[in-house]
Design a protein around this motif. Structure first.
Motif, PDB file in Angstrom:
ATOM      1  N   LEU A 117      36.180  34.121  53.343  1.00  0.00           N
ATOM      2  CA  LEU A 117      34.872  34.058  52.692  1.00  0.00           C
ATOM      3  C   LEU A 117      34.947  33.349  51.342  1.00  0.00           C
ATOM      4  N   ARG A 118      35.968  32.556  51.124  1.00  0.00           N
ATOM      5  CA  ARG A 118      36.191  32.017  49.782  1.00  0.00           C
ATOM      6  C   ARG A 118      35.084  31.066  49.340  1.00  0.00           C
ATOM      7  N   ARG A 119      34.308  30.509  50.245  1.00  0.00           N
ATOM      8  CA  ARG A 119      33.212  29.622  49.831  1.00  0.00           C
ATOM      9  C   ARG A 119      32.135  30.371  49.058  1.00  0.00           C
ATOM     10  N   PHE A 120      32.133  31.722  49.182  1.00  0.00           N
ATOM     11  CA  PHE A 120      31.141  32.528  48.461  1.00  0.00           C
ATOM     12  C   PHE A 120      31.680  33.091  47.143  1.00  0.00           C
ATOM     13  N   LEU A 121      32.912  32.758  46.798  1.00  0.00           N
ATOM     14  CA  LEU A 121      33.557  33.360  45.636  1.00  0.00           C
ATOM     15  C   LEU A 121      33.526  32.381  44.471  1.00  0.00           C
ATOM     16  N   ARG A 122      32.968  32.848  43.359  1.00  0.00           N
ATOM     17  CA  ARG A 122      32.854  31.994  42.182  1.00  0.00           C
ATOM     18  C   ARG A 122      33.300  32.766  40.948  1.00  0.00           C
ATOM     19  N   PRO A 123      33.963  32.098  39.995  1.00  0.00           N
ATOM     20  CA  PRO A 123      34.426  32.811  38.800  1.00  0.00           C
ATOM     21  C   PRO A 123      33.290  33.393  37.974  1.00  0.00           C
ATOM     22  N   SER A 124      32.118  32.797  38.081  1.00  0.00           N
ATOM     23  CA  SER A 124      30.971  33.304  37.328  1.00  0.00           C
ATOM     24  C   SER A 124      30.368  34.553  37.958  1.00  0.00           C
ATOM     25  N   ARG A 125      30.858  34.931  39.148  1.00  0.00           N
ATOM     26  CA  ARG A 125      30.284  36.073  39.866  1.00  0.00           C
ATOM     27  C   ARG A 125      31.297  37.189  40.071  1.00  0.00           C
ATOM     28  N   LEU A 126      32.212  37.352  39.101  1.00  0.00           N
ATOM     29  CA  LEU A 126      33.157  38.462  39.163  1.00  0.00           C
ATOM     30  C   LEU A 126      32.447  39.776  38.832  1.00  0.00           C
ATOM     31  N   GLN A 127      32.854  40.842  39.511  1.00  0.00           N
ATOM     32  CA  GLN A 127      32.280  42.176  39.318  1.00  0.00           C
ATOM     33  C   GLN A 127      33.040  42.877  38.196  1.00  0.00           C
ATOM     34  N   ASP A 128      32.381  43.091  37.047  1.00  0.00           N
ATOM     35  CA  ASP A 128      33.069  43.578  35.855  1.00  0.00           C
ATOM     36  C   ASP A 128      33.811  44.886  36.100  1.00  0.00           C
ATOM     37  N   ARG A 129      33.129  45.881  36.689  1.00  0.00           N
ATOM     38  CA  ARG A 129      33.777  47.178  36.841  1.00  0.00           C
ATOM     39  C   ARG A 129      34.944  47.114  37.815  1.00  0.00           C
ATOM     40  N   ALA A 130      34.848  46.241  38.824  1.00  0.00           N
ATOM     41  CA  ALA A 130      35.943  46.109  39.783  1.00  0.00           C
ATOM     42  C   ALA A 130      37.155  45.465  39.123  1.00  0.00           C
ATOM     43  N   VAL A 131      36.942  44.454  38.298  1.00  0.00           N
ATOM     44  CA  VAL A 131      38.049  43.833  37.576  1.00  0.00           C
ATOM     45  C   VAL A 131      38.678  44.835  36.619  1.00  0.00           C
ATOM     46  N   ALA A 132      37.846  45.615  35.924  1.00  0.00           N
ATOM     47  CA  ALA A 132      38.362  46.611  34.988  1.00  0.00           C
ATOM     48  C   ALA A 132      39.209  47.658  35.712  1.00  0.00           C
ATOM     49  N   ARG A 133      38.806  48.049  36.906  1.00  0.00           N
ATOM     50  CA  ARG A 133      39.601  49.020  37.666  1.00  0.00           C
ATOM     51  C   ARG A 133      40.996  48.482  37.948  1.00  0.00           C
ATOM     52  N   VAL A 134      41.076  47.216  38.310  1.00  0.00           N
ATOM     53  CA  VAL A 134      42.378  46.622  38.630  1.00  0.00           C
ATOM     54  C   VAL A 134      43.253  46.512  37.381  1.00  0.00           C
ATOM     55  N   LEU A 135      42.691  45.993  36.307  1.00  0.00           N
ATOM     56  CA  LEU A 135      43.494  45.745  35.103  1.00  0.00           C
ATOM     57  C   LEU A 135      43.984  47.029  34.464  1.00  0.00           C
ATOM     58  N   THR A 136      43.259  48.138  34.644  1.00  0.00           N
ATOM     59  CA  THR A 136      43.638  49.406  34.013  1.00  0.00           C
ATOM     60  C   THR A 136      44.249  50.403  34.993  1.00  0.00           C
ATOM     61  N   ARG A 137      44.431  50.013  36.253  1.00  0.00           N
ATOM     62  CA  ARG A 137      44.958  50.891  37.305  1.00  0.00           C
ATOM     63  C   ARG A 137      44.091  52.124  37.492  1.00  0.00           C
ATOM     64  N   ARG A 138      42.807  51.985  37.301  1.00  0.00           N
ATOM     65  CA  ARG A 138      41.866  53.071  37.562  1.00  0.00           C
ATOM     66  C   ARG A 138      41.112  52.736  38.848  1.00  0.00           C
ATOM     67  N   HIS A 139      41.838  52.724  39.938  1.00  0.00           N
ATOM     68  CA  HIS A 139      41.281  52.281  41.206  1.00  0.00           C
ATOM     69  C   HIS A 139      40.300  53.319  41.751  1.00  0.00           C
ATOM     70  N   ARG A 140      39.259  52.831  42.405  1.00  0.00           N
ATOM     71  CA  ARG A 140      38.214  53.683  42.971  1.00  0.00           C
ATOM     72  C   ARG A 140      37.866  53.196  44.363  1.00  0.00           C
ATOM     73  N   TYR A 141      37.457  54.139  45.233  1.00  0.00           N
ATOM     74  CA  TYR A 141      37.014  53.774  46.582  1.00  0.00           C
ATOM     75  C   TYR A 141      35.527  53.493  46.529  1.00  0.00           C
ATOM     76  N   SER A 142      35.157  52.272  46.846  1.00  0.00           N
ATOM     77  CA  SER A 142      33.793  51.815  46.647  1.00  0.00           C
ATOM     78  C   SER A 142      33.527  50.617  47.537  1.00  0.00           C
ATOM     79  N   SER A 143      32.245  50.319  47.736  1.00  0.00           N
ATOM     80  CA  SER A 143      31.871  49.096  48.434  1.00  0.00           C
ATOM     81  C   SER A 143      32.050  47.875  47.542  1.00  0.00           C
TER      82      SER A 143
END
Length: 514
Positions: A117-143
């Motif tokens: 699905l990479r044609r739909f992925l753009r750097p301007s459309r990153l999900q802030d809370r999802a990125v924050a979960r990864v960078l801080t190891r605060r992973h959550r189960y979510s859609s």
């Protein structure tokens, strides 16, 4: 369990037909994963078209009225229902592989493999809370995924696609046993464990497929190995990553004892030859991949490739064994709050997103959510190798059984230790003085490959820095200090994994990142 492109215009007067490896209708198509472990059903009637993909442990059929919650709780299953103007997807409880969804006008795209699905992925459309979960190891189960335009279908959830877009509906929270029960006098929980593991293994043992086992030398995978052997499974091939030094020698000794006890042929890869960010690995190569991948993805992909070369089509794992034995929140003192001090290079966008890190969480799942999150990052590598992963510890009846066990039976995995002792395994397997871990592998990978990669990325300019998620000056200081320190901060791996993965998806070509 499938990939698809569905245009609402094609569903007005559907005329589906089979074409080589997929069903087609106009410009629309549905491609199920073809594997001996899976079954597909196609049903066309006046009310619409339905496609079911299920694994061998599931008894779901399209004939079952309304595909009840009870039906969908058996094994792993996914139901796709198409009507004029509407597409509905319903997930079962298993979550063996993820399903990512992206809408493009009146076309819905779906795949278990995010790079598709990479044609739909753009750097301007990153999900802030999802990125924050990864960078801080605060992973959550979510859609949530890392991208606002892509959604993941979580367990038991329903996705509905119409001209208004794609809407995901979470299920009601799963019911769980909230308090442990006392054992009845004379009851032996090992008998319950053996019975339920045999029940979980039965469909796979009866399939006749070539089975492998991801064997670490630890208690979880050893328990699965013994249960498979006791239930009459054909000869297993066991596969594992051997760590280095004295710890690796002890791990090897345990592996030999387990393999001999169950009559398995053991196959070992040396983990340090496939360290994180190593040359030739998926991250160094720049091949498009999911940024949420396993820390030790290079090593586990090598293991999956080796297993496929040996003819394995079903891989048993001990995943989920930790979670079903874990104490509940009310059984242990609360853990100390997490600190962000060790991630000193967080940017303002990440710090602002921390407050929303618990937004849009999926409700309580039938299976432990850490296990489901692990599936999404660990299992696609097996699928790409043509292997279906099977996790006996996630059999719903076994999960419910474990929830009722007294803490004394679960603490320290006493039940597994007792089960393996009864099976005749020696004490150095059931009660090892030291167990294998990948901390040294992480340090090796970061020291020899990660730090040079970080320096190169900083020199080129990092996507995460450009988007405000990290502070490049802070990261530069951390990398410089790590060069002079005996230990590299392991949380640096999370940032590098994310940056390398995002670059692989967003780059116009497949240029290597290292």
């Amino acid at each position: 369990m499938l990939s698809f492109r569905l245009a609402l215009a094609d569903l007005t007067r559907p005329a589906w037909h089979w074409d080589s490896d997929r069903w087609r209708c106009g410009e629309s198509w549905v491609q199920p994963i073809f594997h001996p472990a899976l079954r597909h059903e196609f049903d066309y009637h006046a009310q619409g078209t339905a496609i079911l993909v299920r694994d061998l442990s599931s008894r779901v059929t399209l004939a079952e009225p309304a595909l009840s919650d009870e039906a969908l709780s058996r094994g792993d299953a996914l139901v796709l229902h198409m009507q004029p103007g509407r597409v509905t997807l319903t997930a079962g409880v298993g979550g063996t592989v993820p399903l990512y969804l992206a809408a493009d006008g009146e076309i819905l795209h779906g795949s278990w493999d995010l790079p598709a699905l990479r044609r739909f992925l753009r750097p301007s459309r990153l999900q802030d809370r999802a990125v924050a979960r990864v960078l801080t190891r605060r992973h959550r189960y979510s859609s949530d995924t890392l991208f606002t335009d892509v959604t993941m279908l979580t367990e038991r959830a329903i996705a509905t696609f119409t001209t208004a877009g794609c809407q995901l509906t979470y299920p009601v929270p799963a019911e769980h046993v909230t308090h442990a029960r006392d054992l009845r006098s004379g009851a032996d929980p090992r008998d319950g464990l053996a019975y339920l593991l045999a029940e979980a293994l039965h469909p796979w043992r009866a399939s006749g497929a070539m089975m492998g086992l991801e064997l670490s030398g630890g208690l979880d995978s050893a328990t699965v190995a013994v249960a498979a052997h006791q239930s009459g499974a054909p000869t297993l091939r066991t596969f594992g990553l051997l760590v280095g030094g004295a710890l690796g020698a002890e791990q090897h000794r345990r592996r030999v004892a387990i393999a001999e006890r169950v009559g398995a042929t053991d196959d070992v890869l040396r983990a340090h030859e496939h360290a994180p960010f190593c040359a030739g690995g998926i991250r160094a190569s720049g091949v498009a991949h999911d940024p949420r991948g396993e820390f030790y993805r290079e090593a586990f992909e090598a293991l999956a490739s080796r297993a496929a070369d040996r003819g394995v089509t079903i891989m048993l794992t001990g995943n989920g064994g930790d979670e079903i034995m874990a104490p509940r929140i009310d059984e242990l003192p609360p853990p100390p709050p997490q600190s962000l001090a060790e991630v000193s290079w967080l940017g303002p966008r990440t710090r602002d997103a921390i407050a929303a890190i618990d937004d849009n969480l999926a409700p309580s799942a039938v299976l432990p959510t850490p296990t489901l999150m692990g599936f999404a990052i660990h299992h696609p590598a097996y699928l790409r190798a043509g292997i279906w992963p099977v996790t006996p510890f996630t059999h719903p009846r076994l999960v419910r059984f474990a929830e009722q066990l007294p803490l004394g039976v679960r603490r320290g995995k006493k039940l597994y230790r007792d089960f393996l002792t009864r099976a005749g395994l020696p004490s150095f397997v059931t009660h090892p003085q030291r167990t294998e871990h990948f901390r040294d592998l992480m340090q090796y990978g970061l020291r020899h490959h990660g730090l040079p990669l970080a320096e190169r990325l900083l020199a080129e300019g990092m996507l995460l820095a450009d988007q405000g998620f990290i502070d490049p000056d802070g990261l530069q200081r951390t990398v410089r200090d790590a060069r002079q320190s005996a230990t590299v901060p392991s949380v640096l791996c999370d940032t590098l994994v994310l940056e390398a993965g995002l670059r692989s998806l967003l780059a116009p070509d497949s240029a290597p990142v290292a």
